[in-house]
Design a protein around this motif. Structure first.
Motif, PDB file in Angstrom:
ATOM      1  N   ILE A  11     -57.321  38.463  82.575  1.00  0.00           N
ATOM      2  CA  ILE A  11     -58.333  38.470  83.710  1.00  0.00           C
ATOM      3  C   ILE A  11     -58.308  39.764  84.595  1.00  0.00           C
ATOM      4  N   ALA A  12     -56.993  40.165  84.955  1.00  0.00           N
ATOM      5  CA  ALA A  12     -56.971  41.425  85.739  1.00  0.00           C
ATOM      6  C   ALA A  12     -57.544  42.454  84.879  1.00  0.00           C
ATOM      7  N   ALA A  13     -57.072  42.709  83.689  1.00  0.00           N
ATOM      8  CA  ALA A  13     -57.506  44.018  82.863  1.00  0.00           C
ATOM      9  C   ALA A  13     -59.002  43.888  82.567  1.00  0.00           C
ATOM     10  N   GLY A  14     -59.485  42.516  82.318  1.00  0.00           N
ATOM     11  CA  GLY A  14     -60.872  42.554  82.001  1.00  0.00           C
ATOM     12  C   GLY A  14     -61.804  42.794  83.391  1.00  0.00           C
ATOM     13  N   LEU A  15     -61.460  42.450  84.254  1.00  0.00           N
ATOM     14  CA  LEU A  15     -62.012  42.870  85.703  1.00  0.00           C
ATOM     15  C   LEU A  15     -62.116  44.227  85.988  1.00  0.00           C
ATOM     16  N   VAL A  16     -60.880  45.038  85.871  1.00  0.00           N
ATOM     17  CA  VAL A  16     -60.708  46.379  85.915  1.00  0.00           C
ATOM     18  C   VAL A  16     -61.573  47.126  84.907  1.00  0.00           C
ATOM     19  N   PHE A  17     -61.625  46.874  83.637  1.00  0.00           N
ATOM     20  CA  PHE A  17     -62.216  47.349  82.468  1.00  0.00           C
ATOM     21  C   PHE A  17     -63.937  47.224  82.655  1.00  0.00           C
ATOM     22  N   LEU A  18     -64.418  45.831  83.129  1.00  0.00           N
ATOM     23  CA  LEU A  18     -65.792  45.680  83.407  1.00  0.00           C
ATOM     24  C   LEU A  18     -66.328  46.792  84.496  1.00  0.00           C
ATOM     25  N   THR A  19     -65.541  46.814  85.749  1.00  0.00           N
ATOM     26  CA  THR A  19     -66.085  47.297  86.798  1.00  0.00           C
ATOM     27  C   THR A  19     -66.030  48.846  86.608  1.00  0.00           C
ATOM     28  N   SER A  20     -64.784  49.378  86.047  1.00  0.00           N
ATOM     29  CA  SER A  20     -64.869  50.573  85.757  1.00  0.00           C
ATOM     30  C   SER A  20     -65.938  51.360  84.999  1.00  0.00           C
ATOM     31  N   GLY A  21     -66.257  50.647  83.838  1.00  0.00           N
ATOM     32  CA  GLY A  21     -67.149  50.893  82.906  1.00  0.00           C
ATOM     33  C   GLY A  21     -68.332  50.721  83.683  1.00  0.00           C
ATOM     34  N   ALA A  22     -68.676  49.677  84.469  1.00  0.00           N
ATOM     35  CA  ALA A  22     -70.113  49.597  84.871  1.00  0.00           C
ATOM     36  C   ALA A  22     -70.319  50.701  85.916  1.00  0.00           C
ATOM     37  N   VAL A  23     -69.347  51.359  86.674  1.00  0.00           N
ATOM     38  CA  VAL A  23     -69.652  52.230  87.454  1.00  0.00           C
ATOM     39  C   VAL A  23     -70.187  53.690  86.462  1.00  0.00           C
ATOM     40  N   LEU A  24     -69.539  54.000  85.411  1.00  0.00           N
ATOM     41  CA  LEU A  24     -69.984  54.979  84.631  1.00  0.00           C
ATOM     42  C   LEU A  24     -71.503  54.676  83.950  1.00  0.00           C
ATOM     43  N   VAL A  25     -71.819  53.384  83.660  1.00  0.00           N
ATOM     44  CA  VAL A  25     -73.190  53.194  83.240  1.00  0.00           C
ATOM     45  C   VAL A  25     -73.967  53.659  84.264  1.00  0.00           C
ATOM     46  N   LEU A  26     -73.913  53.296  85.511  1.00  0.00           N
ATOM     47  CA  LEU A  26     -74.647  53.584  86.601  1.00  0.00           C
ATOM     48  C   LEU A  26     -74.773  54.846  86.747  1.00  0.00           C
ATOM     49  N   GLU A  27     -73.741  55.779  86.763  1.00  0.00           N
ATOM     50  CA  GLU A  27     -73.812  57.156  86.644  1.00  0.00           C
ATOM     51  C   GLU A  27     -74.804  57.833  85.711  1.00  0.00           C
TER      52      GLU A  27
END
Length: 477
Positions: A11-27
């Motif tokens: 779950i920890a890895a999934g949260l970090v993967f998702l939120t870090s990826g989401a920031v790059l999508v936004l960029e």
């Protein structure tokens, strides 16, 4: 679950993967959002990257501070995800409303619009990683391993999102859909984590997502009829058979569906007038940039039998031209899609009578089409005495057009610049058309040549592949 219990590794890895990826999508999507209002330029790209990095830094610092202040940081994870979802969904209407307001507000509008597009959702999502790190540190002896693993997972998420968005999503899905789907994924993760931990999510954040973000994102008018991999394109009507093509919010081409010989804009009239004065008979013409295909159709109509080859970067724009602007291609009006410089290199030497450059937009100029190396290749493609006609747009400062004339004059011995007199004096911005050849260029009204042109250029520096600061030269002030 006890506050001291470490968060599940997956779950920890999934949260970090998702939120870090989401920031790059936004960029990446952020540049697409602001492009129709402030142009796709080095300035807008720099603003988006800078704001994204600032949001990441602020969010990480704030998340770390909150992790140390709260006895159980996991209670913050669901609200952060849901608020991030709401902010992501709200980005679309915010940028569309603010973009129309800031379109002509000056250079500061680029940074302000970038901040409105990115800062809040990117900062909220960047706060998740330090909270997860704190929740994983059950044993201080393994601090380095935990931080390194989550840092690696976050970087992997960012890389995955970058490649997926840049190579796949932007080319196949509208920006609005990307944002709303991302917001939905974040909302599901927020609700899911809330259920995993407390069975209920943060209702106020969920309400903000549902009531504010998604409806506004759906109903706010889009400035695009078609969002391609390269531009936001729209077609307007003038009440008759006239059609105006807008690229990234700026007028680019005018097409009269009933009369291909009609040239609405002054710069097209200057080029058309020059074409009309060339010796009678068909011409072999290479067009660098298609847009609305106004000039290719004009040459085809006024010079029957002419061979028109158009180098156009954007295949989706060509399809829009076919659907909305009546474009009909064939053996004598052909289109090659792809980068124009690569397409130019493929052309045989001494194969064209005329090369027309019309790939520069209002504030969006492909710098690699401005340099001496490009102009040298144009000269190679032209037959002896052939003409290079280049449309340049610049503001009253005239820094870009001066540099471009200096660049062309470094390759061609005969150069003429045509523009309205107020624009030549620096009283207003305008289209400028540069005519260049290895033979004397025919004189035209409102033109500069010889000593007048050299005085106009002054000490402007020649643009090269090694030095072409087009975005800094081209300012509408």
């Amino acid at each position: 679950m006890d506050a001291a219990t470490p968060l599940n590794n997956r779950i920890a890895a999934g949260l970090v993967f998702l939120t870090s990826g989401a920031v790059l999508v936004l960029e990446i999507v952020g540049l697409r959002l602001v492009g129709p209002y402030v142009g796709v330029t080095l300035s807008s790209s720099t603003a988006i990257i800078g704001v994204a990095l600032a949001a990441i830094a602020y969010g990480a610092w704030t998340g770390g501070w909150l992790a140390d202040r709260r006895g159980d940081p996991r209670r913050l994870l669901s609200p952060l995800l849901l608020l991030g979802a709401a902010a992501t969904a709200a980005t679309l209407p915010i940028v569309r409303v603010a973009g129309a307001w800031l379109r002509d507000a000056g250079p500061s509008s680029v940074l302000l619009l970038a901040a409105m597009a990115l800062f809040v959702p990117a900062a909220l999502l960047s706060a998740v990683t330090p909270l997860v790190v704190k929740l994983q540190l059950a044993d201080l002896a393994h601090t380095g391993r935990v931080v390194g693993r989550l840092s690696s997972v976050g970087t992997l998420g960012a890389i995955t999102a970058t490649f997926a968005t840049g190579f796949v999503l932007v080319a196949t899905v509208p920006t609005s859909v990307i944002l709303l789907v991302l917001a939905g994924v974040l909302a599901l993760a927020g609700f899911g984590f809330g259920g995993y931990w407390r069975r209920t999510g943060n209702l106020s954040a969920a309400a903000a997502f549902v009531v504010i973000g998604v409806p506004l994102g759906i109903v706010t008018p889009s400035p695009c009829d078609v969002e391609t991999a390269y531009t936001c394109a729209a077609v307007g009507e003038d009440g008759g058979e006239g059609r105006v093509l807008f690229l990234n919010g700026a007028q680019h081409s005018y097409v009269d569906l009933g009369d291909p010989k009609h040239l609405e804009y002054a710069y097209t009239q200057w080029i058309g007038s020059y074409v009309d004065g060339l010796p009678a008979g068909p011409l072999d013409v290479l067009h660098v940039g298609g847009g609305g295909f106004t000039l290719p159709r004009y040459v085809a109509a006024t010079r029957p039998g002419s061979d028109n080859l158009v180098l156009e970067l954007d295949p989706a724009l060509v399809e829009l031209d076919r659907r909305r602007l009546g474009l009909r291609t064939g053996p004598l009006l052909r289109v090659e899609t792809g980068d124009a410089r690569a397409g130019l290199r493929r052309q045989p030497s001494a194969s064209r009578d005329l090369v027309i450059g019309d790939a520069f937009g209002h504030l969006a100029v492909p710098w690699h089409l401005t340099t001496r190396e490009l102009v040298t290749d144009v000269r190679r493609v032209l037959r002896p005495g052939g003409v290079y006609a280049l449309n340049v747009i610049d503001g009253p400062a005239r820094r870009f057009v001066r540099a471009e004339v200096a660049t062309i004059a470094a390759v061609f011995p005969f150069v003429t610049l045509v523009a309205p007199r107020p624009a030549l004096r620096g009283e207003t911005g305008s289209n400028f058309v540069v005519f260049a050849s290895t033979s004397p260029v025919r004189a035209m009204p409102d033109s500069l040549t010889g000593e007048e042109l050299r005085a106009f250029v002054g000490g402007a520096r020649v643009l090269t592949d090694d030095y072409a600061p087009v975005d800094q030269l081209l300012t509408w002030d």
